[in-house]
Write a protein that holds these residues in place. Structure first.
Motif, PDB file in Angstrom:
ATOM      1  N   GLU A 141     -10.408  26.529  -2.722  1.00 45.11           N
ATOM      2  CA  GLU A 141     -10.040  25.064  -1.915  1.00 45.11           C
ATOM      3  C   GLU A 141     -10.803  25.096  -0.531  1.00 45.11           C
ATOM      4  O   GLU A 141      -9.809  26.221  -0.215  1.00 45.11           O
ATOM      5  N   ASN A 142     -11.137  24.613   0.057  1.00 45.31           N
ATOM      6  CA  ASN A 142     -11.361  25.026   1.858  1.00 45.31           C
ATOM      7  C   ASN A 142      -9.563  23.933   2.089  1.00 45.31           C
ATOM      8  O   ASN A 142      -9.771  23.052   1.957  1.00 45.31           O
ATOM      9  N   GLU A 156     -13.952  29.071  11.415  1.00 47.39           N
ATOM     10  CA  GLU A 156     -13.859  28.221   9.717  1.00 47.39           C
ATOM     11  C   GLU A 156     -14.844  28.653   8.947  1.00 47.39           C
ATOM     12  O   GLU A 156     -15.050  28.608   7.684  1.00 47.39           O
ATOM     13  N   ILE A 160     -15.566  30.245   5.241  1.00 46.59           N
ATOM     14  CA  ILE A 160     -15.655  29.660   4.206  1.00 46.59           C
ATOM     15  C   ILE A 160     -17.248  30.364   3.129  1.00 46.59           C
ATOM     16  O   ILE A 160     -17.317  30.306   1.915  1.00 46.59           O
ATOM     17  N   LEU A 171     -16.924  25.842  -4.919  1.00 42.66           N
ATOM     18  CA  LEU A 171     -16.164  25.474  -3.878  1.00 42.66           C
ATOM     19  C   LEU A 171     -15.743  24.226  -4.450  1.00 42.66           C
ATOM     20  O   LEU A 171     -16.255  22.912  -4.801  1.00 42.66           O
ATOM     21  N   VAL A 178     -11.274  18.217   5.204  1.00 44.83           N
ATOM     22  CA  VAL A 178     -12.044  18.847   6.146  1.00 44.83           C
ATOM     23  C   VAL A 178     -12.575  17.885   7.062  1.00 44.83           C
ATOM     24  O   VAL A 178     -12.028  18.197   8.697  1.00 44.83           O
ATOM     25  N   LEU A 196     -22.753  22.882   4.455  1.00 39.60           N
ATOM     26  CA  LEU A 196     -21.909  23.935   3.437  1.00 39.60           C
ATOM     27  C   LEU A 196     -23.352  23.985   1.944  1.00 39.60           C
ATOM     28  O   LEU A 196     -24.116  23.151   1.942  1.00 39.60           O
TER      29      LEU A 196
END
Length: 280
Positions: A141-142, A156, A160, A171, A178, A196
């Protein structure tokens, strides 16, 4: 073993809700999520209800203490207990935060990892070890973060994407994280999501947040999801296709009917973007 599917809209299961769900689970809830650390040793009546729910409904496990980016060695004993928990309760997915929470002891918070090439390799090696022990993949998880790492070779988003490439993992896209990070660190949330990799996104979160008196936005999971976060979820569905999404609410729990309204909003966005599909 039951047939495990993961699709639609879900809710984080809190112990306060167990008795209500023992009697009836509303149709709009397609799955539940739990943090293993909060449930792994549960027994008695609550443990019995929990087991009944995991036998009947799809569940996701979202970890709090793996510390995948931490400096201390991975806790192998914990991973073995975690594997038994995931297997016993037929968890459809296990995800963890791309952060760290332990060194010589548990730090009881989630801290950002330096955005460096060395950190990418470090996370990838620890992911390999953890996945070998668990005998299942881990989705990352971000995370939200409030202080930028002192050491950084990249931003960042690049970090990721580099971790996803190096680990070849899925993901877990937290939409609220976010949005919170975009406000605190001054970047474009829309551009972030659009950058992404589509093929990696398998699962999502929405949640609420609060404005601290310092001016920092805090990812508390203690308020209703706001309009901009809903808009970003809609954008993500248009970009990546429909994926299972969960409502996180950890504090200031409102009446269940209010939670169900948010879950139904997730479902409506899924229908508007092509239906209820699974990625797991």
């Amino acid at each position: 073993m039951k047939h495990i599917t993961l699709s639609g809209a879900g809710l984080g299961l809190r112990r306060e809700l167990l008795s209500a769900f023992e009697a009836d689970v509303p149709d709009c809830i397609n799955f539940f999520e739990v943090s293993p650390e909060n449930w792994i040793d549960i027994g008695g009546k609550q443990g019995k209800i929990f087991r009944q729910l995991t036998e009947e409904y799809s569940f996701v496990a979202h970890g709090l203490s793996l510390s995948i980016g931490g400096p201390a060695e991975l806790d192998v004993a914990f991973l073995q207990r975690l594997k038994a928990f995931l297997d016993t309760h037929h968890m459809a997915l296990y995800s963890e935060h791309l952060s760290y929470c332990s060194d010589e002891g548990h730090l009881y918070d989630l801290f950002p990892i330096p955005f460096t090439e060395e950190a990418v390799r470090h996370v990838a090696e620890r992911m390999r070890i953890a996945q070998d022990i668990l005998e299942r993949p881990i989705a990352l998880e971000n995370p939200s973060y409030y202080v930028k790492p002192v050491w950084a070779d990249m931003d960042e988003l690049a970090f990721i994407n580099a971790v996803l490439d190096e680990t070849d993992c899925a993901l877990h896209l937290d939409i609220n994280n976010v949005y919170v990070n975009s406000l605190n660190h001054h970047y474009d949330a829309t551009q972030f999501i659009n950058s992404l990799p589509s093929e990696r996104v398998v699962y999502g979160h929405v949640a609420g947040h609060e404005l601290d008196k310092s001016g920092v936005i805090i990812d508390t999971h203690g308020q209703a999801t706001c309009v901009p976060v809903w808009a970003l979820l809609d954008l993500a569905y248009k970009k990546f296709g429909v994926f299972p999404c969960l409502l996180e609410r950890d504090f200031n729990l409102p009446p269940l009917v209010e939670l169900l309204t948010e879950i139904e909003h997730i479902a409506s966005l899924q229908r508007n973007n092509g239906g209820m599909h699974g990625r797991v």
